[in-house]
Scaffold this active site. Structure first.
Site, PDB file in Angstrom:
ATOM      1  N   SER A  41       0.868  -1.188   0.000  1.00  0.00           N
ATOM      2  CA  SER A  41       0.000   0.000   0.000  1.00  0.00           C
ATOM      3  C   SER A  41       0.898   1.229   0.000  1.00  0.00           C
ATOM      4  O   SER A  41       1.029   1.935   0.984  1.00  0.00           O
ATOM      5  CB  SER A  41      -0.929  -0.010   1.212  1.00  0.00           C
ATOM      6  OG  SER A  41      -0.197   0.018   2.416  1.00  0.00           O
ATOM      7  N   HIS A 154      -3.461  -6.193   2.617  1.00  0.00           N
ATOM      8  CA  HIS A 154      -2.520  -7.162   3.190  1.00  0.00           C
ATOM      9  C   HIS A 154      -3.157  -8.513   3.488  1.00  0.00           C
ATOM     10  O   HIS A 154      -2.493  -9.412   4.009  1.00  0.00           O
ATOM     11  CB  HIS A 154      -1.899  -6.619   4.485  1.00  0.00           C
ATOM     12  CG  HIS A 154      -0.959  -5.476   4.259  1.00  0.00           C
ATOM     13  ND1 HIS A 154      -0.402  -4.742   5.274  1.00  0.00           N
ATOM     14  CD2 HIS A 154      -0.465  -4.942   3.106  1.00  0.00           C
ATOM     15  CE1 HIS A 154       0.384  -3.800   4.774  1.00  0.00           C
ATOM     16  NE2 HIS A 154       0.363  -3.895   3.459  1.00  0.00           N
ATOM     17  N   GLU A 163      -4.567  -2.430   9.326  1.00  0.00           N
ATOM     18  CA  GLU A 163      -3.784  -2.888  10.484  1.00  0.00           C
ATOM     19  C   GLU A 163      -4.448  -2.524  11.814  1.00  0.00           C
ATOM     20  O   GLU A 163      -4.781  -1.368  12.052  1.00  0.00           O
ATOM     21  CB  GLU A 163      -2.384  -2.244  10.455  1.00  0.00           C
ATOM     22  CG  GLU A 163      -1.640  -2.545   9.175  1.00  0.00           C
ATOM     23  CD  GLU A 163      -0.317  -1.800   9.051  1.00  0.00           C
ATOM     24  OE1 GLU A 163       0.219  -1.316  10.072  1.00  0.00           O
ATOM     25  OE2 GLU A 163       0.178  -1.693   7.921  1.00  0.00           O
ATOM     26  N   GLU A 204       1.648  -9.460   7.280  1.00  0.00           N
ATOM     27  CA  GLU A 204       2.501  -9.009   8.393  1.00  0.00           C
ATOM     28  C   GLU A 204       2.362  -9.905   9.622  1.00  0.00           C
ATOM     29  O   GLU A 204       2.753  -9.526  10.730  1.00  0.00           O
ATOM     30  CB  GLU A 204       2.187  -7.546   8.718  1.00  0.00           C
ATOM     31  CG  GLU A 204       2.480  -6.648   7.514  1.00  0.00           C
ATOM     32  CD  GLU A 204       2.440  -5.165   7.817  1.00  0.00           C
ATOM     33  OE1 GLU A 204       1.938  -4.767   8.883  1.00  0.00           O
ATOM     34  OE2 GLU A 204       2.920  -4.399   6.968  1.00  0.00           O
ATOM     35  N   ASP A 241      -3.955   1.417  11.688  1.00  0.00           N
ATOM     36  CA  ASP A 241      -3.582   1.987  10.386  1.00  0.00           C
ATOM     37  C   ASP A 241      -4.576   1.469   9.353  1.00  0.00           C
ATOM     38  O   ASP A 241      -4.400   0.378   8.812  1.00  0.00           O
ATOM     39  CB  ASP A 241      -2.153   1.595   9.986  1.00  0.00           C
ATOM     40  CG  ASP A 241      -1.805   2.117   8.586  1.00  0.00           C
ATOM     41  OD1 ASP A 241      -2.582   2.933   8.043  1.00  0.00           O
ATOM     42  OD2 ASP A 241      -0.757   1.713   8.042  1.00  0.00           O
ATOM     43  N   GLU A 285      -2.925   5.957  12.293  1.00  0.00           N
ATOM     44  CA  GLU A 285      -2.048   6.246  11.146  1.00  0.00           C
ATOM     45  C   GLU A 285      -2.898   6.298   9.877  1.00  0.00           C
ATOM     46  O   GLU A 285      -3.782   5.450   9.686  1.00  0.00           O
ATOM     47  CB  GLU A 285      -0.999   5.137  11.045  1.00  0.00           C
ATOM     48  CG  GLU A 285      -0.080   5.252   9.845  1.00  0.00           C
ATOM     49  CD  GLU A 285       0.816   4.012   9.714  1.00  0.00           C
ATOM     50  OE1 GLU A 285       1.156   3.412  10.748  1.00  0.00           O
ATOM     51  OE2 GLU A 285       1.150   3.656   8.579  1.00  0.00           O
ATOM     52  N   ASP A 312       1.607   8.532   6.947  1.00  0.00           N
ATOM     53  CA  ASP A 312       2.458   7.571   6.225  1.00  0.00           C
ATOM     54  C   ASP A 312       2.442   7.923   4.736  1.00  0.00           C
ATOM     55  O   ASP A 312       3.332   8.619   4.236  1.00  0.00           O
ATOM     56  CB  ASP A 312       1.942   6.147   6.499  1.00  0.00           C
ATOM     57  CG  ASP A 312       2.592   5.082   5.620  1.00  0.00           C
ATOM     58  OD1 ASP A 312       3.591   5.384   4.955  1.00  0.00           O
ATOM     59  OD2 ASP A 312       2.096   3.933   5.592  1.00  0.00           O
ATOM     60  N   LYS A 337       9.807   5.171   6.950  1.00  0.00           N
ATOM     61  CA  LYS A 337      10.157   3.971   6.186  1.00  0.00           C
ATOM     62  C   LYS A 337      11.332   4.357   5.292  1.00  0.00           C
ATOM     63  O   LYS A 337      11.178   5.192   4.389  1.00  0.00           O
ATOM     64  CB  LYS A 337       8.986   3.547   5.296  1.00  0.00           C
ATOM     65  CG  LYS A 337       7.772   2.984   6.038  1.00  0.00           C
ATOM     66  CD  LYS A 337       6.580   2.909   5.073  1.00  0.00           C
ATOM     67  CE  LYS A 337       5.438   2.067   5.598  1.00  0.00           C
ATOM     68  NZ  LYS A 337       4.203   2.269   4.783  1.00  0.00           N
ATOM     69  N   HIS A 365       8.475  -1.126   9.407  1.00  0.00           N
ATOM     70  CA  HIS A 365       8.836  -2.116   8.385  1.00  0.00           C
ATOM     71  C   HIS A 365       7.974  -1.876   7.134  1.00  0.00           C
ATOM     72  O   HIS A 365       7.178  -0.932   7.100  1.00  0.00           O
ATOM     73  CB  HIS A 365       8.558  -3.528   8.927  1.00  0.00           C
ATOM     74  CG  HIS A 365       7.102  -3.764   9.221  1.00  0.00           C
ATOM     75  ND1 HIS A 365       6.538  -5.008   9.337  1.00  0.00           N
ATOM     76  CD2 HIS A 365       6.081  -2.882   9.420  1.00  0.00           C
ATOM     77  CE1 HIS A 365       5.254  -4.898   9.593  1.00  0.00           C
ATOM     78  NE2 HIS A 365       4.941  -3.619   9.655  1.00  0.00           N
ATOM     79  N   LYS A 388       6.617  -0.244  14.479  1.00  0.00           N
ATOM     80  CA  LYS A 388       5.736  -1.346  14.074  1.00  0.00           C
ATOM     81  C   LYS A 388       6.537  -2.245  13.149  1.00  0.00           C
ATOM     82  O   LYS A 388       7.183  -1.777  12.204  1.00  0.00           O
ATOM     83  CB  LYS A 388       4.441  -0.845  13.434  1.00  0.00           C
ATOM     84  CG  LYS A 388       4.567  -0.048  12.152  1.00  0.00           C
ATOM     85  CD  LYS A 388       3.173   0.174  11.555  1.00  0.00           C
ATOM     86  CE  LYS A 388       3.240   0.650  10.123  1.00  0.00           C
ATOM     87  NZ  LYS A 388       1.903   0.801   9.515  1.00  0.00           N
TER      88      LYS A 388
HETATM   89  P1  PGA Z   1       3.115  -1.270   3.084  1.00  0.00           P
HETATM   90  O1  PGA Z   1       2.203  -1.191   4.383  1.00  0.00           O
HETATM   91  O2  PGA Z   1       4.465  -1.666   3.486  1.00  0.00           O
HETATM   92  O3  PGA Z   1       2.392  -2.290   2.243  1.00  0.00           O
HETATM   93  O4  PGA Z   1       3.072   0.109   2.461  1.00  0.00           O
HETATM   94  C1  PGA Z   1       2.598  -0.628   5.581  1.00  0.00           C
HETATM   95  C2  PGA Z   1       1.814   0.615   5.907  1.00  0.00           C
HETATM   96  O5  PGA Z   1       0.899   1.024   5.191  1.00  0.00           O
HETATM   97  O6  PGA Z   1       2.118   1.224   6.923  1.00  0.00           O
HETATM   98 ZN    ZN Z   2       0.601   2.891   6.784  1.00  0.00          ZN
END
Ligand code: PGA
Ligand code: ZN
Length: 426
Positions: A41, A154, A163, A204, A241, A285, A312, A337, A365, A388
């Site tokens: 995502s 996911h 999440e 995850e 999230d 998030e 994010d 990230k 991650h 996370k």
């Molecule tokens: P992604 O998901 O690594 O698939 O982008 C993690 C997130 O959205 O925080």
């Molecule tokens: Zn996110």
């Protein structure tokens, strides 16, 4: 410091997709390697993850071009010349790439070199990576926010939000927090089983059952916290999230996976207000989509003094975009990230900008991960206080927890654990 050799190769991530691993050999013979992760995502303004798009290999997902870029173009530029610092190396590569989003060489190529170099330098200096990155030598172990229910892109279930995390904050130290989280994770399995739900896991490592509603995800987690002998809100709180950019279409939020209904931005903010009133949620998030800046501003006005609002997809670990967010009063925290921006140096610049403006940093991650544990060290080095890195199973997730437990043991009395104070406005 001089680099003698760069050796990149194609390896696999946790979804079985190719990714880049690079080994950096320093002139003193010391070598270290790093592997980059990959998101599903992703934010629209993330740095470019260079894929081969050759349909005859790995369904187009090969990374041989990125690997070649490391072994030829980047190696030619950085090997055998003096490298003054991490920033010197990273800016050499940024300049060599020459594009605003690293699309010529690939952020996956560049980041693999950046991180492998950081590790090799630490080793060369006889330091751990977190010590080598840290500027203040104030080492904080994080609250492990564990993603125990997976939905969105996911997981193949009917949960719209991506999440649902538990944050075991009422602990004296990291190891205790991990135990609390893992006990709750195992109880959640029992709770789901007792209701006749499947207990297979998503990308995850969180459970991915079909539920009667998105809200039921919270209800089963609260039950699991009780079953493990803890008090929701006091011992363990909840972080969410929804990755709501994935739900955003034609100016509305669509509940594609559950009942097909939709909400306006105002209705979405109202939903978050209701949930935050009703449940022990300490962090939200991407409550709003990356292209809904007005919605984000409204969310921040309504809830910014109550919970941590993490950006994010909207910020993409990018200092320029974060500055725009700070100016427009969007959120009060940023997700970090490394591969969204593509070098360690820029990541550290973004973190500094966040701290200078009283924003929190939540280290993360990607959904496609590997055995590389750099984010564990980064979290401790910058004192982020929370990270996370998935659920309580799957080695690409728990390897980060294991690394953090080792760091905590290594630090002994010097390790701090902030607990709930970590979260913005708690
Ligand atoms: P992604 O998901 O690594 O698939 O982008 C993690 C997130 O959205 O925080
Ligand atoms: Zn996110």
């Amino acid at each position: 410091m001089r680099i003698r050799q760069l050796r990149a190769q194609e390896v696999l991530d946790s979804r079985g997709n190719p990714t880049v691993e690079t080994e950096v050999v320093l002139e003193n013979g010391i070598y270290e390697s790093a592997i980059v992760p990959s998101g599903a995502s992703t934010g629209e303004r993330e740095a470019c993850e260079l894929r081969d798009n050759d349909p005859n290999r790995y369904g187009g997902k090969g990374v041989l071009n990125a690997v070649r870029n490391v072994n030829t173009i980047i190696a030619d530029c950085v090997c055998g010349v003096g490298i003054q610092s991490q920033a010197d190396l990273d800016y050499k590569m940024i300049e060599l790439d020459g594009t605003p989003n690293k699309s010529r060489l690939g952020a996956n190529a560049i980041l693999s070199v950046s991180l492998a170099f950081a590790k090799a330098v630490a080793k060369s200096n006889g330091q751990s990576l977190f010590e080598s990155i840290s500027e203040e030598n104030l080492f904080t172990l994080p609250v492990p926010c564990m993603n125990v229910i997976n939905g969105g892109v996911h997981a193949d279930n009917n949960v719209d939000f991506q999440e649902f995390m538990i944050a075991p904050h009422h602990a004296t130290d990291f190891q205790t927090a991990i135990r609390m989280g893992i006990e709750t994770f195992h109880c959640l399995k029992k709770v789901l089983k007792s209701k006749g739900y499947v207990t297979s896991v998503g990308d995850e490592g969180g459970f991915a059952p079909n539920l009667n509603s998105n809200e039921e995800a919270i209800e089963v987690i609260l039950e699991a916290i009780h079953c493990a002998g803890y008090k929701p809100g006091e011992d363990i709180s909840i972080c969410i999230d929804p990755a709501s950019s994935e739900m955003w279409k034609d100016g509305k939020y669509h509940f594609f996976k559950s009942d097909g209904s939709y909400k306006t931005s105002e209705q979405m903010v109202a939903l978050w207000e209701e949930w935050i009133d009703k449940y022990p949620i300490v962090l939200l998030e991407d409550g709003m989509a990356e292209n809904d800046w007005d919605g984000w501003q409204l969310l921040t006005q309504k809830l910014g003094d109550k919970v941590e609002l993490v950006g994010d997809d909207i910020f993409c670990t990018n200092p320029k975009i974060l500055q725009e967010g700070i100016d427009k009063n969007v959120g009060n925290s940023i997700l970090i990230k490394l591969n969204q921006i593509g070098t360690l140096t820029e990541t550290l610049e973004t973190i500094k900008l966040a701290y200078d403006n009283n924003y929190n940093c939540f280290i993360s991650h990607r959904s496609g991960e590997t055995e590389d544990t750099t984010i564990a060290d980064l979290t401790v080095a910058v004192g982020a206080g929370h990270l996370k890195t998935g659920s309580g199973c799957r080695s690409e997730r728990v390897s980060k927890f294991n690394r953090l437990m080792r760091i905590e043991r290594q630090l002994g009395d010097r390790a701090r654990f902030m607990g709930v104070k970590t979260f913005k406005n708690r």
